[in-house]
Design a protein around this motif. Structure first.
Motif, mmCIF file in Angstrom:
data_model
loop_
_atom_site.group_PDB
_atom_site.id
_atom_site.type_symbol
_atom_site.label_atom_id
_atom_site.label_comp_id
_atom_site.label_asym_id
_atom_site.label_seq_id
_atom_site.Cartn_x
_atom_site.Cartn_y
_atom_site.Cartn_z
ATOM 1 N N SER A 1 47.428 -21.355 56.709
ATOM 2 C CA SER A 1 46.021 -21.726 56.662
ATOM 3 C C SER A 1 45.619 -22.267 55.304
ATOM 4 O O SER A 1 46.043 -21.768 54.271
ATOM 5 N N ALA A 2 44.757 -23.299 55.330
ATOM 6 C CA ALA A 2 44.207 -23.841 54.091
ATOM 7 C C ALA A 2 42.848 -23.240 53.791
ATOM 8 O O ALA A 2 42.259 -23.523 52.750
ATOM 9 N N LEU A 3 42.332 -22.412 54.697
ATOM 10 C CA LEU A 3 40.997 -21.865 54.546
ATOM 11 C C LEU A 3 41.011 -20.569 53.742
ATOM 12 O O LEU A 3 41.856 -19.707 53.945
ATOM 13 N N LYS A 4 40.013 -20.443 52.854
ATOM 14 C CA LYS A 4 39.845 -19.227 52.074
ATOM 15 C C LYS A 4 38.354 -18.980 51.897
ATOM 16 O O LYS A 4 37.575 -19.922 51.773
ATOM 17 N N GLY A 5 37.964 -17.713 51.867
ATOM 18 C CA GLY A 5 36.573 -17.402 51.593
ATOM 19 C C GLY A 5 35.998 -16.391 52.565
ATOM 20 O O GLY A 5 36.714 -15.738 53.327
ATOM 21 N N GLU A 6 34.678 -16.286 52.549
ATOM 22 C CA GLU A 6 33.970 -15.294 53.345
ATOM 23 C C GLU A 6 32.840 -15.951 54.118
ATOM 24 O O GLU A 6 32.130 -16.804 53.598
ATOM 25 N N LEU A 7 32.696 -15.542 55.368
ATOM 26 C CA LEU A 7 31.624 -16.030 56.228
ATOM 27 C C LEU A 7 30.762 -14.858 56.659
ATOM 28 O O LEU A 7 31.285 -13.800 57.025
ATOM 29 N N ALA B 1 33.101 -26.234 51.202
ATOM 30 C CA ALA B 1 34.021 -25.163 51.582
ATOM 31 C C ALA B 1 33.427 -24.298 52.687
ATOM 32 O O ALA B 1 34.122 -23.875 53.615
ATOM 33 N N LYS B 2 32.113 -24.044 52.594
ATOM 34 C CA LYS B 2 31.440 -23.264 53.642
ATOM 35 C C LYS B 2 31.443 -24.036 54.953
ATOM 36 O O LYS B 2 31.634 -23.451 56.034
ATOM 37 N N ALA B 3 31.254 -25.322 54.885
ATOM 38 C CA ALA B 3 31.298 -26.144 56.093
ATOM 39 C C ALA B 3 32.653 -26.038 56.773
ATOM 40 O O ALA B 3 32.743 -25.912 58.003
ATOM 41 N N VAL C 1 31.215 -29.204 67.165
ATOM 42 C CA VAL C 1 31.790 -28.471 66.043
ATOM 43 C C VAL C 1 32.487 -29.420 65.077
ATOM 44 O O VAL C 1 32.370 -29.290 63.848
ATOM 45 N N GLU C 2 33.217 -30.373 65.622
ATOM 46 C CA GLU C 2 33.931 -31.325 64.767
ATOM 47 C C GLU C 2 32.985 -32.168 63.909
ATOM 48 O O GLU C 2 33.360 -32.690 62.868
ATOM 49 N N SER C 3 31.721 -32.263 64.345
ATOM 50 C CA SER C 3 30.736 -33.064 63.585
ATOM 51 C C SER C 3 30.222 -32.332 62.344
ATOM 52 O O SER C 3 29.588 -32.957 61.482
ATOM 53 N N ILE C 4 30.460 -31.033 62.240
ATOM 54 C CA ILE C 4 29.985 -30.255 61.080
ATOM 55 C C ILE C 4 30.725 -30.742 59.828
ATOM 56 O O ILE C 4 31.937 -30.895 59.823
ATOM 57 N N LYS C 5 29.973 -30.935 58.760
ATOM 58 C CA LYS C 5 30.601 -31.453 57.535
ATOM 59 C C LYS C 5 29.908 -30.895 56.306
ATOM 60 O O LYS C 5 28.834 -30.299 56.385
ATOM 61 N N GLY C 6 30.530 -31.109 55.162
ATOM 62 C CA GLY C 6 29.923 -30.719 53.896
ATOM 63 C C GLY C 6 29.182 -31.877 53.270
ATOM 64 O O GLY C 6 29.524 -33.049 53.515
ATOM 65 N N ALA C 7 28.168 -31.571 52.480
ATOM 66 C CA ALA C 7 27.377 -32.625 51.853
ATOM 67 C C ALA C 7 28.239 -33.400 50.850
ATOM 68 O O ALA C 7 29.110 -32.832 50.209
#
Length: 370
Positions: A45-51, A322-324, A364-370
Motif C-alpha cells: 500500500s502507498a496509503l498512510k495516515g488516519e481517517l 493526502a486526505k483525499a 468515488v474515483e472523482s474525489i481529488k485533492g486541491a
C-alpha cells in the motif's frame, strides 16, 4: 486482527469522543483475504495516515468489516468510525470535524450548501449500504407477526394500544396474542433510520401517519433509545415493546412481515434488493451526487420497501491531497464487490446492484485533492 486502544476521533472532532481503531495483522480478518485495494500498489500500500468518520449506527457492523478489510491491505492507515447517528455524522462533516460521514439519509440541499465551507467544494452522497429496516418486538410466546402499514402506523401513533387488537388479530389468526399493552419505542437521536421509517409510514399510511419524513421522531413522549443499540436494548428490556432498527441488529427479537400488495414480506436482504431495483434515482442532484428515491408503495412480488439506502458522504475535492487519497481509497474499497460482500457477510446487507455500484465507483474515483 486485534483491537487497539481507544483513540480520539481526531483533533478536529468533538472533545472526549472515542472511537476504536482496528489494526490489521495476521489472517484472522473477519472479511477474509482483502487482496488489492484502492490505493495499494503491487509492492504494498502507498496509503498512510488516519481517517475519522462519524455517523450511521446502522452501518456499524458493515463498517467494522470495511475497516478491517481496508486496513489489511493498507496497514499504515488507521480508520476510526464513531456511530453517533446519521444526523450527528452529517453535522460533524458540515462542521469539518469528520473526514467523511455515514448517513442513512442523503444530504439535504441546505446541508450540501453548508458543507461547501468545510470542503471548499461540493459534497457528494455515495450509496454504500442497503438494508431492510425491521419492525422488531418483544412479546412473550410470539416470534413473528404480519402487519399492514396502516396497523403499524396506528401502533406508533398510539391508536392501537393492545396486542390483541382486532386489526392485529385479523392478519394473525393463528397467533396467541395476549392483551398486553403495546409500548412503541423510537430513536431518541436524529436518525436516518427514523427518517426512512417515517417516510414509509407517510407514503403507505398517510391517512393515519400525517407527519412528513424526518430524522427526529415527530411525536412527543414515549419510550426511546439512543442509537441502534440503544433502541434494541429498550425493546429487549421491556414487555410488549415494539420498535424499528436495521435488520442486522434484531438479534432474537420478533420481526414483522409487512404487507406488500396482497402478500406479507419478511425483512431480508433479497427482498430489500428487489425494492431497491424498483426505485428511481433523484435526478435533481449534481454530478456524482447519487441519491435513490425509494419507492415505498411498490407492489412488486417479493419486495420489502421498508429499507434504508445508507450513504458515504464526502467532499468532491479535499484541501489536503493526502486526505483525499485516503477517503477515495476507503470508499473505493467499500463500494467494490469485495467490500459489498464483506458487508453482506457481517451485516446481512444487500450488495449494491451492478449499475448502482458502477456509478458509485465513478463518483468515488472523482474525489481529488486541491
Amino acid at each position: 486482527m486485534k483491537l487497539s486502544l481507544p483513540s480520539r476521533v481526531g483533533a478536529v472532532a468533538l472533545a472526549g469522543v472515542l472511537a476504536f481503531s482496528l489494526t490489521a495483522c495476521g489472517s484472522d480478518d473477519p472479511t477474509g483475504d482483502s487482496g488489492a485495494t484502492s490505493g495499494s500498489t503491487s509492492g504494498g500500500s502507498a496509503l498512510k495516515g488516519e481517517l475519522n468518520g462519524v455517523g450511521s449506527s446502522a452501518q456499524e457492523k458493515a463498517m467494522d468489516a470495511w475497516r478491517a478489510g481496508f486496513q489489511q491491505a493498507n496497514p499504515d492507515v488507521t480508520v476510526n468510525y464513531d456511530p453517533q447517528g446519521s444526523g450527528a455524522g452529517r453535522t460533524q462533516f458540515i462542521q469539518g470535524a469528520a473526514d467523511w460521514a455515514g448517513s442513512d439519509s442523503a444530504m439535504k440541499p441546505e446541508e450540501l450548501e453548508q458543507a461547501k465551507a468545510a470542503c471548499g467544494s461540493d459534497a457528494i452522497d455515495v450509496p454504500v449500504y442497503v438494508s431492510p429496516i425491521a419492525v422488531v418486538f418483544n412479546l412473550d410466546g410470539v416470534t413473528s407477526l404480519n402487519l399492514s402499514s396502516d396497523t403499524i402506523a396506528k401502533i406508533f401513533a398510539g391508536k392501537i394500544t393492545k396486542w390483541d387488537d382486532e386489526a392485529i388479530k385479523a392478519d394473525n389468526p393463528d397467533a396467541k396474542l395476549p392483551s398486553t399493552a403495546i409500548t412503541p419505542v423510537h430513536r431518541a437521536d436524529g436518525s436516518g433510520t427514523t427518517k426512512n421509517f417515517t417516510d414509509y409510514l407517510n407514503k403507505t399510511a398517510s391517512d393515519v401517519w400525517t407527519n412528513e419524513a424526518a430524522d427526529d421522531w415527530p411525536l412527543q413522549g414515549g419510550e426511546s433509545g439512543t442509537g441502534t443499540s440503544g433502541l434494541i436494548q429498550a425493546v429487549q428490556g421491556g414487555k410488549g415493546t415494539i420498535g424499528y432498527a436495521d435488520e442486522s441488529a434484531a438479534g432474537t427479537l420478533g420481526k414483522v412481515s409487512i404487507k406488500v400488495g396482497d402478500a406479507f414480506v419478511a425483512p431480508t436482504a433479497e427482498a430489500a434488493a428487489i425494492a431497491l431495483d424498483k426505485s428511481p434515482r433523484d435526478t435533481t442532484r449534481g454530478a456524482n451526487d447519487i441519491v435513490v428515491n425509494v419507492d415505498r408503495t411498490t407492489t412488486e412480488a417479493g419486495a420489502y420497501p421498508l429499507i434504508l439506502v445508507s450513504y458515504g458522504i464526502a467532499c468532491s475535492t479535499y484541501k489536503d491531497a493526502a486526505k483525499a487519497d485516503l477517503v477515495k481509497g476507503l470508499l473505493g474499497y467499500i463500494v467494490s464487490s469485495e467490500g459489498q460482500q464483506a458487508a453482506k457477510a457481517a451485516a446481512g446487507s444487500a450488495p449494491l446492484p451492478d449499475a448502482l455500484a458502477a456509478d458509485a465507483k465513478t463518483a468515488v474515483e472523482s474525489i481529488k485533492g486541491a
